[in-house]
Design an enzyme around this catalytic site. Structure first.
Site, PDB file in Angstrom:
ATOM      1  N   ARG A 287       4.959  10.884  -2.682  1.00 29.98           N
ATOM      2  CA  ARG A 287       4.610  10.673  -1.272  1.00 29.98           C
ATOM      3  C   ARG A 287       5.812  10.961  -0.378  1.00 29.98           C
ATOM      4  NH1 ARG A 287       4.353   4.823   1.574  1.00 29.98           N
ATOM      5  NH2 ARG A 287       3.723   5.534   3.630  1.00 29.98           N
TER       6      ARG A 287
ATOM      7  N   HIS B  37      12.502  -2.376   2.868  1.00 31.32           N
ATOM      8  CA  HIS B  37      11.900  -1.089   3.216  1.00 31.32           C
ATOM      9  C   HIS B  37      12.825  -0.002   2.713  1.00 31.32           C
ATOM     10  CE1 HIS B  37       8.905  -3.048   5.648  1.00 31.32           C
ATOM     11  NE2 HIS B  37       9.875  -3.795   6.132  1.00 31.32           N
TER      12      HIS B  37
ATOM     13  N   PRO C  52       0.796  -1.227   0.000  1.00 33.29           N
ATOM     14  CA  PRO C  52       0.000   0.000   0.000  1.00 33.29           C
ATOM     15  C   PRO C  52       0.828   1.278   0.000  1.00 33.29           C
ATOM     16  CG  PRO C  52      -0.152  -1.096   2.123  1.00 33.29           C
ATOM     17  CD  PRO C  52       0.557  -2.037   1.207  1.00 33.29           C
ATOM     18  N   ASN C  53       0.334   2.212  -0.777  1.00 34.42           N
ATOM     19  CA  ASN C  53       0.844   3.575  -0.903  1.00 34.42           C
ATOM     20  C   ASN C  53       2.166   3.687  -1.648  1.00 34.42           C
ATOM     21  OD1 ASN C  53      -1.364   4.800   0.554  1.00 34.42           O
ATOM     22  ND2 ASN C  53      -0.475   3.841   2.363  1.00 34.42           N
TER      23      ASN C  53
ATOM     24  N   ALA D  46       2.799  -0.775   5.054  1.00 36.91           N
ATOM     25  CA  ALA D  46       2.244  -0.825   6.409  1.00 36.91           C
ATOM     26  C   ALA D  46       1.741  -2.213   6.795  1.00 36.91           C
ATOM     27  CB  ALA D  46       1.127   0.199   6.552  1.00 36.91           C
TER      28      ALA D  46
ATOM     29  N   ARG E 240      12.058   5.332  12.812  1.00 35.59           N
ATOM     30  CA  ARG E 240      10.757   5.980  12.655  1.00 35.59           C
ATOM     31  C   ARG E 240       9.865   5.664  13.852  1.00 35.59           C
ATOM     32  NH1 ARG E 240       8.562   5.146   6.832  1.00 35.59           N
ATOM     33  NH2 ARG E 240       7.213   6.832   7.573  1.00 35.59           N
TER      34      ARG E 240
ATOM     35  N   ASN F 265       8.075  -5.455  -0.469  1.00 33.74           N
ATOM     36  CA  ASN F 265       7.902  -4.302   0.407  1.00 33.74           C
ATOM     37  C   ASN F 265       6.413  -4.245   0.704  1.00 33.74           C
ATOM     38  OD1 ASN F 265       7.582  -1.853   1.659  1.00 33.74           O
ATOM     39  ND2 ASN F 265       9.036  -0.769   0.351  1.00 33.74           N
TER      40      ASN F 265
ATOM     41  N   TYR G 185      10.860   9.047   1.235  1.00 30.25           N
ATOM     42  CA  TYR G 185      10.819   8.036   0.176  1.00 30.25           C
ATOM     43  C   TYR G 185      11.497   8.471  -1.123  1.00 30.25           C
ATOM     44  CZ  TYR G 185       7.496   5.901   3.341  1.00 30.25           C
ATOM     45  OH  TYR G 185       6.909   5.339   4.439  1.00 30.25           O
TER      46      TYR G 185
ATOM     47  N   GLU H 224      12.374  -9.288   2.538  1.00 30.23           N
ATOM     48  CA  GLU H 224      11.596  -8.113   2.965  1.00 30.23           C
ATOM     49  C   GLU H 224      12.454  -6.865   2.788  1.00 30.23           C
ATOM     50  OE1 GLU H 224       9.933  -6.255   7.189  1.00 30.23           O
ATOM     51  OE2 GLU H 224      10.432  -8.383   7.090  1.00 30.23           O
TER      52      GLU H 224
END
Length: 137
Positions: free
Chosen positions: A17, A97, A9-10, A74, A104, A71, A22, A95
């Protein structure tokens, strides 16, 4: 060799964004760089904002590809369903990111999928994907 990149998502908004976190490049632009860098590797890309569609895609390709770079956005921090899906696949899943999630918010410090993955790469911007491909190679 065939590698499937899956973004959650996103991540369709990369380049627009929160550029301070990012970056300013779209994933499609970065994907072209990866495909040029690894001409002997078939790199396919899929993005969805829907958890079930991410699972469907992993089940669709996870028995045929040599690896998945995931990735989960969330969903990383919430999805036992993604964890179970990863465990069901014979191919390795890495995985990734873009940001260093440990720098964060506290809720981003725990991944529900890490234990099911071959490894985790975070904090190297879009280059995290290249590092994951290198790990799979």
């Amino acid at each position: 060799m065939r590698i499937q990149i899956i973004n959650g998502p996103n991540l369709n908004l990369l380049g627009r964004r929160e550029p301070a976190i990012y970056g300013t490049s779209s994933f499609e632009d970065y994907l072209q760089q990866l495909q040029t860098r690894y001409p002997d590797v078939q790199i396919d890309y899929y993005q969805s904002n829907v958890e079930g569609l991410l699972i469907d895609k992993m089940q669709q390709v996870g028995f045929d590809v040599d690896g998945i770079v995931l990735n989960a956005g969330a969903y990383t921090h919430t999805s036992i369903a993604l964890h179970d899906c990863i465990r069901s696949l014979p191919c390795p899943v890495v995985e990734v990111h873009i940001s260093n999630v440990h720098q964060r918010e506290e809720f981003r410090h725990h991944s529900m999928i890490s234990a099911a993955c071959r490894g985790v790469i975070c904090g190297f911007g879009l280059d995290s994907y290249r590092l994951a491909i290198e790990a799979l190679l």
